[in-house]
Design a protein around this motif. Sequence first.
Motif, short mmCIF file in Angstrom:
data_model
loop_
_atom_site.label_atom_id
_atom_site.label_comp_id
_atom_site.label_asym_id
_atom_site.label_seq_id
_atom_site.Cartn_x
_atom_site.Cartn_y
_atom_site.Cartn_z
N GLY A 62 44.70 43.49 51.96
CA GLY A 62 43.80 44.51 51.43
C GLY A 62 42.59 45.03 51.98
N GLY A 63 41.70 45.86 51.52
CA GLY A 63 40.64 46.65 52.22
C GLY A 63 39.70 45.55 52.86
N VAL A 64 39.08 44.79 52.03
CA VAL A 64 38.09 43.43 52.57
C VAL A 64 39.09 42.65 53.35
N SER A 93 47.67 49.47 41.49
CA SER A 93 49.15 49.10 41.53
C SER A 93 49.46 48.05 42.58
N ARG A 94 48.59 47.87 43.70
CA ARG A 94 48.84 46.81 44.66
C ARG A 94 49.78 47.43 45.71
N GLN A 95 49.75 48.82 45.86
CA GLN A 95 50.47 49.68 46.73
C GLN A 95 49.89 49.82 47.94
N GLN A 148 30.98 41.05 56.45
CA GLN A 148 29.78 40.51 57.10
C GLN A 148 29.08 39.71 56.44
N TYR A 149 28.74 39.99 55.15
CA TYR A 149 27.80 38.84 54.28
C TYR A 149 28.74 37.68 53.93
N LEU A 150 30.00 37.88 53.49
CA LEU A 150 30.93 36.88 52.80
C LEU A 150 30.99 35.95 54.15
N ASN A 161 52.53 33.49 50.51
CA ASN A 161 52.93 34.75 49.43
C ASN A 161 52.83 34.18 48.29
N TYR A 162 51.60 34.40 47.43
CA TYR A 162 51.23 33.97 46.25
C TYR A 162 52.21 34.36 44.79
N SER A 163 53.09 35.30 45.43
CA SER A 163 54.06 35.69 44.03
C SER A 163 55.03 34.72 44.18
N GLU A 183 55.80 42.29 53.47
CA GLU A 183 55.41 43.23 54.46
C GLU A 183 53.87 43.02 54.40
N LYS A 184 53.07 42.69 53.35
CA LYS A 184 51.66 42.30 53.35
C LYS A 184 51.61 41.11 54.28
N ALA A 185 52.35 40.20 54.04
CA ALA A 185 52.26 38.79 54.76
C ALA A 185 52.36 39.17 56.50
N SER A 230 33.59 33.68 44.52
CA SER A 230 33.86 34.65 43.64
C SER A 230 33.37 36.02 43.65
N PHE A 231 34.19 36.99 44.33
CA PHE A 231 33.40 38.20 44.58
C PHE A 231 34.07 39.65 44.08
N GLY A 232 35.03 39.27 43.24
CA GLY A 232 35.66 40.34 42.38
C GLY A 232 36.71 40.20 41.11
N VAL A 259 48.71 37.06 49.82
CA VAL A 259 49.40 38.28 49.87
C VAL A 259 50.51 38.33 48.50
N SER A 260 51.00 39.22 48.46
CA SER A 260 52.04 39.56 47.27
C SER A 260 53.57 39.62 47.72
N THR A 261 53.56 40.27 48.99
CA THR A 261 54.83 40.64 49.62
C THR A 261 55.04 40.34 50.95
N ILE A 289 37.15 51.84 40.25
CA ILE A 289 38.09 51.56 39.20
C ILE A 289 37.32 50.95 38.24
N TYR A 290 36.54 49.82 38.43
CA TYR A 290 35.88 49.03 37.25
C TYR A 290 34.82 50.42 36.72
N PHE A 291 34.10 51.24 37.64
CA PHE A 291 33.28 51.99 37.01
C PHE A 291 34.12 53.13 36.08
N1 LIG Z 1 31.27 41.63 45.26
C1 LIG Z 1 31.41 42.55 46.58
O1 LIG Z 1 30.20 42.77 47.05
C2 LIG Z 1 32.41 43.32 46.67
C3 LIG Z 1 32.30 44.36 47.71
C4 LIG Z 1 33.72 44.85 47.96
C5 LIG Z 1 34.82 44.50 47.13
N2 LIG Z 1 34.75 43.50 46.46
C6 LIG Z 1 35.97 43.24 45.59
O2 LIG Z 1 36.96 42.68 46.60
C7 LIG Z 1 38.25 42.96 45.96
C8 LIG Z 1 39.06 44.03 47.21
O3 LIG Z 1 38.38 45.29 47.21
P1 LIG Z 1 39.18 46.46 47.85
O4 LIG Z 1 38.44 47.69 47.54
O5 LIG Z 1 39.19 45.93 49.26
O6 LIG Z 1 40.78 46.16 47.38
P2 LIG Z 1 41.95 45.89 47.87
O7 LIG Z 1 41.79 44.26 48.35
O8 LIG Z 1 42.50 46.74 49.01
O9 LIG Z 1 43.02 45.86 46.65
C9 LIG Z 1 43.11 44.81 45.87
C10 LIG Z 1 44.10 43.74 46.13
O10 LIG Z 1 43.99 42.53 45.24
C11 LIG Z 1 45.42 42.14 44.93
N3 LIG Z 1 45.45 41.94 43.58
C12 LIG Z 1 46.00 40.56 42.95
N4 LIG Z 1 46.10 40.93 41.53
C13 LIG Z 1 46.00 42.18 41.33
C14 LIG Z 1 46.02 42.88 40.34
N5 LIG Z 1 46.12 42.31 39.03
N6 LIG Z 1 45.62 44.26 40.18
C15 LIG Z 1 45.32 44.91 41.33
N7 LIG Z 1 45.24 44.24 42.66
C16 LIG Z 1 45.52 42.68 42.33
C17 LIG Z 1 46.42 42.94 45.37
O11 LIG Z 1 46.79 42.56 46.77
P3 LIG Z 1 48.13 41.70 46.78
O12 LIG Z 1 49.47 42.60 46.27
O13 LIG Z 1 48.33 41.15 48.17
O14 LIG Z 1 48.11 40.54 45.59
C18 LIG Z 1 45.78 44.38 46.01
O15 LIG Z 1 46.13 45.06 46.99
C19 LIG Z 1 38.20 43.80 44.82
O16 LIG Z 1 38.10 42.86 43.60
C20 LIG Z 1 36.77 44.27 44.87
O17 LIG Z 1 36.00 44.29 43.44
C21 LIG Z 1 33.56 42.99 46.09
#
Ligand SMILES: NC(=O)c1ccc[n+]([C@@H]2O[C@H](COP(=O)([O-])OP(=O)(O)OC[C@H]3O[C@@H](n4cnc5c(N)ncnc54)[C@H](OP(=O)(O)O)[C@@H]3O)[C@@H](O)[C@H]2O)c1
Length: 325
Positions: free
Chosen positions: A151-153, A314-316, A129-131, A191-193, A176-178, A237-239, A172-174, A45-47
């Motif tokens: 989320g993913g990571v 959209s955090r879905q 792994q690295y984190l 639940n940080y919301s 269900e996610k909790a 801080s990694f994202g 987490v924001s919901t 998404i950033y790219f």
């Molecule tokens: N530096 C690195 O090496 C590295 C590598 C991989 C990923 N990352 C970073 O790790 C993060 C997670 O990546 P992912 O692909 O696994 O995504 P993800 O965690 O599945 O999705 C992002 C999650 O962030 C939360 N979030 C909080 N505020 C948000 C906002 N304003 N908009 C969207 N999401 C928001 C949401 O969870 P809640 O609804 O629970 O808040 C959302 O589900 C990203 O920031 C990514 O850039 C960094």
Amino acid sequence: MAKRIQIEQNGGPEALQWAEVTPAEPKAGEVRVKNHAVGVNFIDIYFRDGLYKAPAMPTSLGTEGAGVIDAVGEGVTGLSVGDRVAYAQGPLGSYSEYHVLPAAKVVLLPGSIDFETAAAMMLKGLTCQYLLRQTAELKAGDVVLFHAAAGGVGTFACQWAKALGVKLIGTVSTEEKAALARANGAWEVINYSKEDVVERVKELTGGAMCDVVYDSVGKDTWLTSLDCLKSRGLMVSFGNSSGPVEGVNLAILNQKGSLFVTRPSLNGYADTPERLKAMCQDLFSVVANGDVKVQIGQRFALKDAAKAHIALASRQTTGSTVLLP
Ligand SMILES: NC(=O)c1ccc[n+]([C@@H]2O[C@H](COP(=O)([O-])OP(=O)(O)OC[C@H]3O[C@@H](n4cnc5c(N)ncnc54)[C@H](OP(=O)(O)O)[C@@H]3O)[C@@H](O)[C@H]2O)c1
């Protein structure tokens, strides 16, 4: 000819085009992979939107995928046509039926790991792994805060932390996610919301606070995260899911307790084939022994990548998201 998702300029999900291209031939040191599954990550998404700059336009997106090698460039050793492989690092272009990339970025896939699982685990699992094992060498009993824990990571982090005996507090924001984060082994969930994160961390830790905070949310959580650390704690801080952290005055690290801060990336850790291989071995072993179960929350057809981006932004989504060519 082959199909790929590409952008001609930065923009929203509507900038993603379904295009026909001639697959490139691998140059010296490169291989071409026929993708069977492609991973979706927030960095895509950033790219797309321009927070991170693509080297050229038009460009495909994506750096994660799994499939079979169908062509090999000159001088490549250890990889052959027909090998099952996976990858998690650039160049951009995995949102494609065929992807050409340096052989040094490609790893052989154990027979026990299918393509969808591989595409769901490489970037997020290697990041975890690295984190957890390098940025901080966590040990049993350490207390960490991990944002976006469902989320993913985050899904990898909850499980891996549990296996290490680390007490991971997930945000987490919901509800269900909790529940999901708890089921994945988070020690506690906030639940940080609706809850005050700093106050809850104080309660949960008896005032001791966290050894490490892992913050991929960025702009919205930066200050809260610093307040959740104990003296001399480590802020990772990694994202930038909510936007990048900018304009930091270093004095704040002194004011909040002589804190350490790092802003790491996967490419900075998996920066040689040897390091990539060692990190993969560690990841493949926790998946093989069942400590970490790869969880695909969403699957989309490759041509529907825009739908995947909308859901992720959209955090879905929960867990990993994969695209199927
Ligand atoms: N530096 C690195 O090496 C590295 C590598 C991989 C990923 N990352 C970073 O790790 C993060 C997670 O990546 P992912 O692909 O696994 O995504 P993800 O965690 O599945 O999705 C992002 C999650 O962030 C939360 N979030 C909080 N505020 C948000 C906002 N304003 N908009 C969207 N999401 C928001 C949401 O969870 P809640 O609804 O629970 O808040 C959302 O589900 C990203 O920031 C990514 O850039 C960094």
